[in-house]
Design a protein around this motif. Structure first.
Motif, PDB file in Angstrom:
ATOM      1  N   TYR A 122      50.939  59.699  11.419  1.00  0.00           N
ATOM      2  CA  TYR A 122      50.059  59.804  10.014  1.00  0.00           C
ATOM      3  C   TYR A 122      48.423  60.124  11.341  1.00  0.00           C
ATOM      4  N   LEU A 123      48.169  59.372  12.636  1.00  0.00           N
ATOM      5  CA  LEU A 123      47.200  58.948  12.975  1.00  0.00           C
ATOM      6  C   LEU A 123      46.835  60.250  13.475  1.00  0.00           C
ATOM      7  N   ARG A 124      47.925  61.268  14.594  1.00  0.00           N
ATOM      8  CA  ARG A 124      47.511  61.954  15.097  1.00  0.00           C
ATOM      9  C   ARG A 124      47.027  63.620  14.472  1.00  0.00           C
ATOM     10  N   PRO A 125      47.492  63.587  13.773  1.00  0.00           N
ATOM     11  CA  PRO A 125      47.060  65.218  12.705  1.00  0.00           C
ATOM     12  C   PRO A 125      46.103  64.536  11.923  1.00  0.00           C
ATOM     13  N   LEU A 126      46.218  63.256  11.353  1.00  0.00           N
ATOM     14  CA  LEU A 126      44.595  63.030  10.779  1.00  0.00           C
ATOM     15  C   LEU A 126      43.364  63.505  11.671  1.00  0.00           C
ATOM     16  N   LEU A 127      43.025  63.069  12.800  1.00  0.00           N
ATOM     17  CA  LEU A 127      42.368  63.036  13.878  1.00  0.00           C
ATOM     18  C   LEU A 127      42.156  64.675  14.651  1.00  0.00           C
ATOM     19  N   ASP A 128      43.629  65.552  14.120  1.00  0.00           N
ATOM     20  CA  ASP A 128      43.433  66.835  14.828  1.00  0.00           C
ATOM     21  C   ASP A 128      42.396  67.440  13.281  1.00  0.00           C
TER      22      ASP A 128
END
Ligand SMILES: Cc1cc2nc3c(=O)[nH]c(=O)nc-3n(C[C@H](O)[C@H](O)[C@H](O)COP(=O)(O)OP(=O)(O)OC[C@H]3O[C@@H](n4cnc5c(N)ncnc54)[C@H](O)[C@@H]3O)c2cc1C
Length: 433
Positions: A122-128
């Motif tokens: 969840y976090l990686r694509p959100l931050l990208d």
């Protein structure tokens, strides 16, 4: 002496770049695609927005709220405040700079409480900036008091089953996943009996019943969902931060989010203020410019002072967060600026609207939308009244009752104390008479 109101030249250059970039490249998006900020990019919009995001990255201003461990620059809250007040002028700017609510707060709690698997998913694509998220906490019958929430999650074998209703879950229609707060143990206090779940948007049983719009938004652009979670089955690893941790997580999330709203509000209020000044200098009536009328001068002076006070309070609070590195220690001031924010914005917008006459209330000017933003921010992330209660409670902790029922500042008591302190000198004086 370390008090200082200067911005270091290197960061000031970045702010100057952001200022021109938002005005020339981003604000035009608001005109043509306002309301589509939280729609996943595709077609023409991706061709326009993606290069803008790349320019922001090249300037090292992407996701400026993040620390280096999450791929940010670790600017801290004070520098973020200076940037966010520029971004607050435009509805697209937070998206183009990767700092939009509610994703910033959602990312923050996954970074803080998530397992390595949850972070990767969840976090990686959100931050990208590739996906959006939804925070689903408020219920139709209760918002400001989370101890009243009824949405329930029960273990059935090795799965949680989520049942209940949520209200005003922003961006549910475009989010890839939801963070849902639910009662997992009704037999203990709500502070220990509620949990947060990470729920992919395509999980069967999530029914978005309708999307509400605010103020003058068209019904088609409504983005605040009434959701029925109807027997949504989730694996045990969907819990964020462990069962029973929902209250602690909510506090972590909302601390940052609230001050970020305040930072952006400075920019929006400044925009209304600048428009008021321009109008005052441009419009004549009864033989003189509006700028020469004392009433209008009063509007300008009051607005200037109100905005300056608010801005200094926000910057001071941001500075204090950087100093303590802990939102909880700054809770009183975060709540105070959250409580001030709607009034400052609405007062300034109201005056700007008035100075524009009929044009000001029309759909050809942005004031009614700005005003509704103020009204919305008096509720989102907690109503103003609740924040004032927090401020008062925190302030009162720094005080104590008087020892004898008479106020410490009661003058006879103070005079008596002063007489006692100088008794020897007073006696000497009387003796010398
Ligand atoms: C634009 C917008 C976006 C939002 N996005 C989200 C979201 O993404 N996810 C989500 O879960 N929620 C979201 N919300 C909901 C928001 O969190 C709630 O509106 C808020 O918590 C208040 O709850 P309520 O609306 O149920 O009002 P209530 O709890 O019914 O309160 C109504 C009013 O009662 C008064 N009041 C309440 N408590 C007290 C008190 N202790 N003392 C004195 N007076 C009090 C206040 O005047 C308050 O405004 C959003 C709201 C808005 C406007």
């Amino acid at each position: 002496m370390t008090w200082d109101f200067e911005t270091d030249p290197e960061f000031q250059a970045k702010l100057d770049w952001a200022d021109a970039f938002v005005r020339d490249e981003v604000e035009p998006l608001d005109m043509l695609w306002g309301g589509l900020e939280y729609t996943p990019l595709d077609g023409a919009l991706r061709r326009i927005v993606e290069p803008l995001k790349q320019q922001v990255r090249a300037q090292k201003l992407w996701a400026a709220h993040l620390g280096p461990e999450l791929g940010g620059e670790g600017y801290g809250q004070l520098k973020l405040a200076l940037l966010n007040e520029i971004l607050g002028r435009s509805s697209w700017a937070p998206i183009v700079f990767g700092t939009q609510a509610p994703d910033t707060g959602n990312a923050e709690i996954i970074a803080h409480y998530g397992t390595p698997e949850q972070k990767a998913r969840y976090l990686r694509p959100l931050l990208d900036g590739e996906i959006f998220s939804c925070y689903s906490m408020t219920e139709p019958h209760a918002g400001a008091d989370p101890t009243m929430f009824r949405t329930r999650a029960e273990l059935d074998g090795d799965e949680w089953v989520l049942d209940g209703w949520k209200f005003f879950s922003s961006n549910a229609n475009t989010a890839s996943f939801f963070i849902v707060m639910a009662v997992t143990d009704p037999d203990v206090s709500a502070y220990r009996g509620m949990s947060m779940f990470l729920v992919p948007a395509d999980t069967p049983g999530i029914n978005i019943v309708r999307n509400l719009a605010v103020g003058t938004e068209s019904a088609d652009h409504g983005s605040h969902a009434l959701i029925h979670y109807d027997g949504v089955r989730l694996p045990t690893d969907a819990v964020l931060g462990g069962a029973g941790q929902a209250f602690a997580i909510a506090q972590t999330r909302l601390g940052g989010g609230r001050i970020h709203h305040a930072m952006r509000t400075i920019g929006l209020a400044q925009r209304a203020f600048d428009m008021m000044c321009e109008r005052a200098l441009s419009r004549e009536t009864q033989g003189s410019l509006l700028a020469d009328k004392q009433f209008v001068q009063g509007y300008i002076a009051d607005s200037y002072a109100q905005l300056m006070q608010f801005r200094l309070f926000v910057l001071y609070t941001a500075w204090t967060i950087d100093k303590h590195q802990d939102y909880r220690r700054v809770r009183k001031d975060i709540s105070a600026i959250k409580a001030l924010l709607p009034g400052v914005l609405q007062d300034i917008v109201q005056r700007a609207m008035q100075v524009h006459g009929a044009l000001g209330v029309s759909n050809e000017m942005p004031f009614t939308r700005m005003w509704v933003t103020g009204a919305s921010l008096a509720l989102a992330d907690g109503p103003t009244e609740v924040h004032k209660v927090t401020v008062a409670r925190q302030v009162l902790r720094e005080h104590r009752p008087s020892d004898d029922g008479w106020p410490t500042g009661h003058l006879p008591k103070k005079v008596a104390a002063a007489r006692e302190k100088f008794a020897a000198e007073l006696e000497l004086e009387v003796g010398n008479l």
